[in-house]
Design an enzyme around this catalytic site. Structure first.
Site, PDB file in Angstrom:
ATOM      1  N   ARG A  12      10.885  -8.240   4.723  1.00  0.00           N
ATOM      2  CA  ARG A  12      11.107  -6.677   4.732  1.00  0.00           C
ATOM      3  C   ARG A  12      12.084  -6.497   6.098  1.00  0.00           C
ATOM      4  O   ARG A  12      12.801  -5.613   6.043  1.00  0.00           O
ATOM      5  CB  ARG A  12       9.935  -5.819   4.783  1.00  0.00           C
ATOM      6  CG  ARG A  12      10.127  -4.296   4.719  1.00  0.00           C
ATOM      7  CD  ARG A  12       8.726  -3.739   4.356  1.00  0.00           C
ATOM      8  NE  ARG A  12       7.712  -3.545   5.470  1.00  0.00           N
ATOM      9  CZ  ARG A  12       6.494  -2.959   5.532  1.00  0.00           C
ATOM     10  NH1 ARG A  12       6.153  -2.565   4.377  1.00  0.00           N
ATOM     11  NH2 ARG A  12       6.111  -3.257   6.417  1.00  0.00           N
ATOM     12  N   LYS A  50       0.821  -1.344   0.041  1.00  0.00           N
ATOM     13  CA  LYS A  50      -0.133  -0.010  -0.019  1.00  0.00           C
ATOM     14  C   LYS A  50       0.952   1.265   0.005  1.00  0.00           C
ATOM     15  O   LYS A  50       0.534   2.252  -0.701  1.00  0.00           O
ATOM     16  CB  LYS A  50      -0.821  -0.037   1.238  1.00  0.00           C
ATOM     17  CG  LYS A  50      -1.877   1.072   1.665  1.00  0.00           C
ATOM     18  CD  LYS A  50      -2.529   0.739   2.729  1.00  0.00           C
ATOM     19  CE  LYS A  50      -1.718   0.447   3.972  1.00  0.00           C
ATOM     20  NZ  LYS A  50      -1.124   1.212   4.789  1.00  0.00           N
ATOM     21  N   ARG A  75      13.585  -2.670  10.332  1.00  0.00           N
ATOM     22  CA  ARG A  75      12.467  -1.859  10.843  1.00  0.00           C
ATOM     23  C   ARG A  75      12.060  -2.377  12.301  1.00  0.00           C
ATOM     24  O   ARG A  75      11.613  -3.639  12.299  1.00  0.00           O
ATOM     25  CB  ARG A  75      11.194  -1.741   9.864  1.00  0.00           C
ATOM     26  CG  ARG A  75      10.838  -0.554   9.609  1.00  0.00           C
ATOM     27  CD  ARG A  75       9.574  -0.565   8.544  1.00  0.00           C
ATOM     28  NE  ARG A  75       8.352  -0.603   9.401  1.00  0.00           N
ATOM     29  CZ  ARG A  75       7.323  -0.035   8.804  1.00  0.00           C
ATOM     30  NH1 ARG A  75       7.052   0.127   7.315  1.00  0.00           N
ATOM     31  NH2 ARG A  75       6.286  -0.002   9.434  1.00  0.00           N
ATOM     32  N   ARG A 127       0.528  -7.072  14.230  1.00  0.00           N
ATOM     33  CA  ARG A 127       0.028  -5.844  13.220  1.00  0.00           C
ATOM     34  C   ARG A 127      -1.261  -6.673  12.352  1.00  0.00           C
ATOM     35  O   ARG A 127      -2.251  -5.796  12.108  1.00  0.00           O
ATOM     36  CB  ARG A 127       0.806  -5.338  12.385  1.00  0.00           C
ATOM     37  CG  ARG A 127       2.071  -4.817  13.195  1.00  0.00           C
ATOM     38  CD  ARG A 127       3.095  -4.263  12.162  1.00  0.00           C
ATOM     39  NE  ARG A 127       2.944  -3.131  11.494  1.00  0.00           N
ATOM     40  CZ  ARG A 127       3.301  -2.848  10.188  1.00  0.00           C
ATOM     41  NH1 ARG A 127       4.402  -3.676   9.926  1.00  0.00           N
ATOM     42  NH2 ARG A 127       3.017  -1.985   9.586  1.00  0.00           N
ATOM     43  N   ARG A 178      -7.897   4.023   9.982  1.00  0.00           N
ATOM     44  CA  ARG A 178      -7.576   2.570  10.611  1.00  0.00           C
ATOM     45  C   ARG A 178      -8.421   2.060  11.440  1.00  0.00           C
ATOM     46  O   ARG A 178      -8.416   0.829  11.963  1.00  0.00           O
ATOM     47  CB  ARG A 178      -6.155   2.381  11.170  1.00  0.00           C
ATOM     48  CG  ARG A 178      -5.028   1.881  10.221  1.00  0.00           C
ATOM     49  CD  ARG A 178      -3.696   1.910  11.059  1.00  0.00           C
ATOM     50  NE  ARG A 178      -2.719   1.154  10.536  1.00  0.00           N
ATOM     51  CZ  ARG A 178      -1.738   1.641  10.012  1.00  0.00           C
ATOM     52  NH1 ARG A 178      -1.660   2.753   9.402  1.00  0.00           N
ATOM     53  NH2 ARG A 178      -0.726   0.776   9.670  1.00  0.00           N
TER      54      ARG A 178
HETATM   55  P1  AMP Z   1       2.472   2.001   8.946  1.00  0.00           P
HETATM   56  O1  AMP Z   1       3.671   2.656   8.389  1.00  0.00           O
HETATM   57  O2  AMP Z   1       1.285   2.625   8.166  1.00  0.00           O
HETATM   58  O3  AMP Z   1       2.289   0.588   8.995  1.00  0.00           O
HETATM   59  O4  AMP Z   1       2.065   2.584  10.338  1.00  0.00           O
HETATM   60  C1  AMP Z   1       3.205   1.815  11.390  1.00  0.00           C
HETATM   61  C2  AMP Z   1       2.482   2.234  12.939  1.00  0.00           C
HETATM   62  O5  AMP Z   1       2.404   3.490  13.058  1.00  0.00           O
HETATM   63  C3  AMP Z   1       1.419   1.321  12.982  1.00  0.00           C
HETATM   64  O6  AMP Z   1       1.783   0.073  13.421  1.00  0.00           O
HETATM   65  C4  AMP Z   1       0.372   1.918  14.125  1.00  0.00           C
HETATM   66  O7  AMP Z   1       1.225   1.923  15.551  1.00  0.00           O
HETATM   67  C5  AMP Z   1       0.857   3.551  13.907  1.00  0.00           C
HETATM   68  N1  AMP Z   1       0.028   4.031  13.159  1.00  0.00           N
HETATM   69  C6  AMP Z   1      -0.120   4.583  11.565  1.00  0.00           C
HETATM   70  N2  AMP Z   1      -1.210   4.972  11.315  1.00  0.00           N
HETATM   71  C7  AMP Z   1      -2.252   4.880  12.279  1.00  0.00           C
HETATM   72  C8  AMP Z   1      -3.463   5.318  12.535  1.00  0.00           C
HETATM   73  N3  AMP Z   1      -4.196   5.762  11.280  1.00  0.00           N
HETATM   74  N4  AMP Z   1      -4.012   4.817  13.650  1.00  0.00           N
HETATM   75  C9  AMP Z   1      -3.297   4.430  14.722  1.00  0.00           C
HETATM   76  N5  AMP Z   1      -1.862   4.135  14.667  1.00  0.00           N
HETATM   77  C10 AMP Z   1      -1.459   4.165  13.391  1.00  0.00           C
END
Ligand code: AMP
Length: 187
Positions: free
Chosen positions: A127, A13, A133, A144, A88
């Site tokens: 990854r 994504k 990461r 996740r 989310r």
């Molecule tokens: P991502 O890079 O989008 O996978 O986000 C990494 C982490 O940031 C996620 O596992 C959450 O802990 C936090 N995060 C990102 N976007 C959101 C959101 N819209 N709501 C809550 N937590 C978020």
């Protein structure tokens, strides 16, 4: 064009959102990137968000909604945007709808990338090894995915009911998925 990108962690994504935003010359807004930046800079938000992110859990809605509201009301989104990683949860989707209604913004489409659980775990592990990461160890990856299924998947129905959901199969090469997204956006 105003878009939301949806999909499980590891669905590609984020990568696709960057490419599509570049192609359409619109803003790419990733809440994950914004949060990682906040953590790196040691801001109040970053300090509060860090522990949730490390465990692969969602950062509380009110923190995220405040962060997005600042963007929506600043006019930064006026030339079109892709929201990547937001909303989310159902409360986030409802708040976003309210923010958009109040600011005369309409979403054109919610693009869902579909990928099987098996493929996702494989990709996230790959990854983790490549990028190191901190939130990509196998346990965290599974968490996740679990969080996605429980808290994020319901918003697919939210956008289906709004009649703006479009699904693209994410289990293909990056180029083919990209082409499929562009095709569905031109419909
Ligand atoms: P991502 O890079 O989008 O996978 O986000 C990494 C982490 O940031 C996620 O596992 C959450 O802990 C936090 N995060 C990102 N976007 C959101 C959101 N819209 N709501 C809550 N937590 C978020």
């Amino acid at each position: 064009m105003n878009l939301v990108f949806l999909g499980p962690p590891g669905s590609g994504k984020g990568t696709q959102a960057i490419r599509v935003a570049e192609k359409l010359n619109i803003v790419h807004l990733s809440t994950g990137d914004m949060l990682r930046e906040a953590v790196k800079n040691g801001t109040v938000l970053g300090k509060r968000a860090e522990a949730f992110m490390k465990k692969g859990e969602l950062v509380p809605d009110e923190l995220i909604i405040g962060m997005i509201e600042a963007k929506v009301t600043s006019g930064d989104l006026s030339r079109g945007f892709i929201l990547d990683g937001f909303p989310r949860t159902i409360p986030q989707a409802e708040s976003l709808k309210e923010m958009f209604d109040n600011n005369d913004i309409a979403l054109d489409k919610a693009v869902l990338l579909t990928v099987s659980d098996e493929e996702i775990i494989k990709r996230i592990k790959g990854r983790a090894e490549q990028e190191g990461r901190a939130d990509d160890t196998e346990d965290v990856a599974r968490n996740r995915l679990d969080v996605y299924r429980k808290q994020t998947a319901p918003i697919v129905d939210f956008y289906r009911k709004e009649s703006i959901l479009t699904e693209v199969r994410g289990e293909d090469t990056m180029d083919n998925v990209f082409k499929a997204i562009i095709k569905t956006l031109s419909k």
